[in-house]
Write a protein that holds these residues in place. Structure first.
Motif, mmCIF file in Angstrom:
data_model
loop_
_atom_site.group_PDB
_atom_site.id
_atom_site.type_symbol
_atom_site.label_atom_id
_atom_site.label_comp_id
_atom_site.label_asym_id
_atom_site.label_seq_id
_atom_site.Cartn_x
_atom_site.Cartn_y
_atom_site.Cartn_z
ATOM 1 N N VAL A 1 3.426 5.370 -3.733
ATOM 2 C CA VAL A 1 3.271 5.550 -5.178
ATOM 3 C C VAL A 1 1.958 6.278 -5.424
ATOM 4 N N ARG A 2 2.018 7.362 -6.189
ATOM 5 C CA ARG A 2 0.791 8.121 -6.515
ATOM 6 C C ARG A 2 0.735 8.360 -8.014
ATOM 7 N N LEU A 3 -0.371 7.962 -8.618
ATOM 8 C CA LEU A 3 -0.574 8.158 -10.059
ATOM 9 C C LEU A 3 -0.857 9.627 -10.328
ATOM 10 N N LEU A 4 -0.173 10.187 -11.337
ATOM 11 C CA LEU A 4 -0.348 11.589 -11.703
ATOM 12 C C LEU A 4 -1.089 11.692 -13.034
ATOM 13 N N PRO A 5 -1.771 12.807 -13.275
ATOM 14 C CA PRO A 5 -2.535 12.948 -14.528
ATOM 15 C C PRO A 5 -1.649 13.214 -15.750
ATOM 16 N N GLN A 6 -0.430 13.708 -15.537
ATOM 17 C CA GLN A 6 0.434 14.030 -16.667
ATOM 18 C C GLN A 6 0.888 12.769 -17.402
ATOM 19 N N LYS A 7 0.962 12.884 -18.712
ATOM 20 C CA LYS A 7 1.427 11.772 -19.520
ATOM 21 C C LYS A 7 2.924 11.542 -19.298
ATOM 22 N N ARG B 1 15.173 -13.163 -2.797
ATOM 23 C CA ARG B 1 14.037 -12.373 -3.282
ATOM 24 C C ARG B 1 13.600 -11.402 -2.194
ATOM 25 N N ARG B 2 13.359 -10.166 -2.605
ATOM 26 C CA ARG B 2 12.899 -9.146 -1.665
ATOM 27 C C ARG B 2 11.415 -8.886 -1.928
ATOM 28 N N ARG B 3 10.623 -8.904 -0.881
ATOM 29 C CA ARG B 3 9.174 -8.822 -1.036
ATOM 30 C C ARG B 3 8.735 -7.421 -1.460
ATOM 31 N N VAL B 4 7.797 -7.383 -2.397
ATOM 32 C CA VAL B 4 7.245 -6.131 -2.916
ATOM 33 C C VAL B 4 5.817 -5.977 -2.433
ATOM 34 N N GLU B 5 5.474 -4.766 -2.007
ATOM 35 C CA GLU B 5 4.098 -4.480 -1.609
ATOM 36 C C GLU B 5 3.195 -4.634 -2.841
ATOM 37 N N PRO B 6 2.207 -5.555 -2.810
ATOM 38 C CA PRO B 6 1.380 -5.811 -4.004
ATOM 39 C C PRO B 6 0.721 -4.573 -4.583
ATOM 40 N N ARG B 7 0.244 -3.670 -3.714
ATOM 41 C CA ARG B 7 -0.462 -2.499 -4.251
ATOM 42 C C ARG B 7 0.502 -1.576 -4.989
ATOM 43 N N PHE B 8 1.769 -1.496 -4.533
ATOM 44 C CA PHE B 8 2.735 -0.678 -5.247
ATOM 45 C C PHE B 8 3.030 -1.268 -6.617
ATOM 46 N N PHE B 9 3.149 -2.598 -6.670
ATOM 47 C CA PHE B 9 3.379 -3.256 -7.957
ATOM 48 C C PHE B 9 2.227 -2.952 -8.915
ATOM 49 N N ALA B 10 0.995 -3.067 -8.409
ATOM 50 C CA ALA B 10 -0.179 -2.828 -9.252
ATOM 51 C C ALA B 10 -0.228 -1.377 -9.728
ATOM 52 N N HIS B 11 0.085 -0.429 -8.840
ATOM 53 C CA HIS B 11 0.061 0.990 -9.211
ATOM 54 C C HIS B 11 1.115 1.290 -10.279
ATOM 55 N N VAL B 12 2.309 0.739 -10.100
ATOM 56 C CA VAL B 12 3.385 0.977 -11.059
ATOM 57 C C VAL B 12 3.043 0.359 -12.408
ATOM 58 N N ALA B 13 2.524 -0.876 -12.387
ATOM 59 C CA ALA B 13 2.160 -1.550 -13.634
ATOM 60 C C ALA B 13 1.064 -0.791 -14.366
ATOM 61 N N ALA B 14 0.080 -0.265 -13.615
ATOM 62 C CA ALA B 14 -1.018 0.493 -14.230
ATOM 63 C C ALA B 14 -0.491 1.771 -14.884
ATOM 64 N N ALA B 15 0.370 2.485 -14.176
ATOM 65 C CA ALA B 15 0.938 3.718 -14.732
ATOM 66 C C ALA B 15 1.790 3.425 -15.959
ATOM 67 N N LEU B 16 2.521 2.321 -15.903
ATOM 68 C CA LEU B 16 3.382 1.928 -17.022
ATOM 69 C C LEU B 16 2.565 1.697 -18.285
#
Length: 330
Positions: A211-217, A138-153
């Protein structure tokens, strides 16, 4: 009052299309008539359950004359002991898949489940002692990146990412439209439409540096397109299959492989000697070769010739590295 029985009685009444006879309750719950009567009284008096005895049908049912026509449910959050165990085991799985990512969000639920288990006389410590999840590589994931990606998804927004390419040892900035999060072989991947490449790509979450959230859909890709791209070929390397690997396993190893799913569209053929012939589609042989190698001398690549050649080259390099010639090794 036994909470397991209370939940089971309500469930039996809710799921049955007709009145439930007394004997069915006694057999299912393994209790006496007197105990059932006490549980019934508790449900009626303490929880307002509209349970009536239907003489014509010869059993108990919920009163169907509710003003709003709704089906009765126990007030609050109710689970049987087996359901609580399963929920806590699932939480344990999430906790060990990637420690820290969901801890803050699941802590209130875990606390509530622990209270419910404690009230029923089932110590939560037993779950933590008895349930083990063993993760390999298992390779460790930065928690905040996981949260940002999940939120954008889930919000269906594009994200800008800095992704490290391991093969070239370089970091590239891309704008992607997230499509799916995938947990594969103990590691997390993001399936996304890459606007730089104009195509679907997969990114290992542990390679993300920003990871940066963008306003575009996000650009929407149909499930059919995603499935065709990501599940058509073997393993994590997506794309349309370019070849069919035909693998012959020894009788000994076939006992394990016969129960395995290497690919949804695989084909299996039992052989007269007890062995197994497995055929799987693939687009990139790298991951497939690793899985073939772990079976050592118990597997033979029968086709295609290109894969046989790649395996032969790999085995020759390994033999040379250990100072063993292929002739002597055979």
């Amino acid at each position: 009052m036994n909470t397991d029985r209370i939940v089971t009685i309500c469930r039996m009444l809710s799921l049955s299309r007709r009145a439930v006879p007394l004997q069915v309750f006694l057999d299912e719950l393994e209790i006496s008539r007197a105990t059932f009567k006490r549980d019934l009284a508790s449900l009626r008096d303490r929880f307002g359950a509209p349970i009536v005895y239907d003489r014509d049908a010869g059993g108990y049912r919920f009163d169907s004359s509710s003003p709003d026509g709704s089906v009765y449910e126990l007030p609050g959050l109710w689970f049987s002991a087996s359901e609580l165990y399963a929920l806590l085991a699932a939480h344990r799985l999430l906790e060990q898949i990637e420690p820290g990512i969901l801890a803050d969000h699941l802590a209130p639920l875990q606390s509530r489940l622990a209270e419910l288990l404690g009230a029923g006389g089932h110590p939560v410590q037993e779950i933590e002692r008895r349930v083990r999840i063993l993760s390999i590589a298992r390779r460790r994931v930065e928690p905040r990146f996981f949260a940002h990606v999940a939120a954008a998804l889930m919000r269906r927004h594009r994200i800008e990412i800095d992704a490290w390419n391991r093969a070239r040892d370089e970091v590239n900035t891309r704008v992607v439209s997230p499509q799916r999060l995938v947990h594969y072989r103990d590691n997390w991947y993001l399936d996304a439409f890459c606007h730089w490449r104009g195509a679907l790509r997969s990114f290992a979450l542990d390679t993300l540096r920003r990871v940066r959230l963008l306003p575009q859909k996000a650009q929407e890709i149909s499930d059919a397109q995603l499935d065709a791209h990501y599940t058509g070929a073997y393993g994590i390397f997506a794309g349309m299959p370019t070849a069919q690997a035909v693998l012959r396993f020894s009788a000994e190893r076939a006992r394990w492989v016969r129960a395995e799913v290497w690919h949804p569209k695989q084909q299996q053929e039992d052989l007269p000697d007890g062995g197994l012939r497995l055929t799987v589609p693939y687009a990139d042989e790298r991951e497939l070769m690793m899985d073939i190698l772990r079976h050592g001398r118990h597997v033979t690549v029968e086709a295609p010739q290109s894969l046989r050649q790649r395996m032969a080259e790999e085995v020759a390099v390994l033999a040379a590295r250990y100072g063993v010639g292929l002739a002597s090794a055979s």
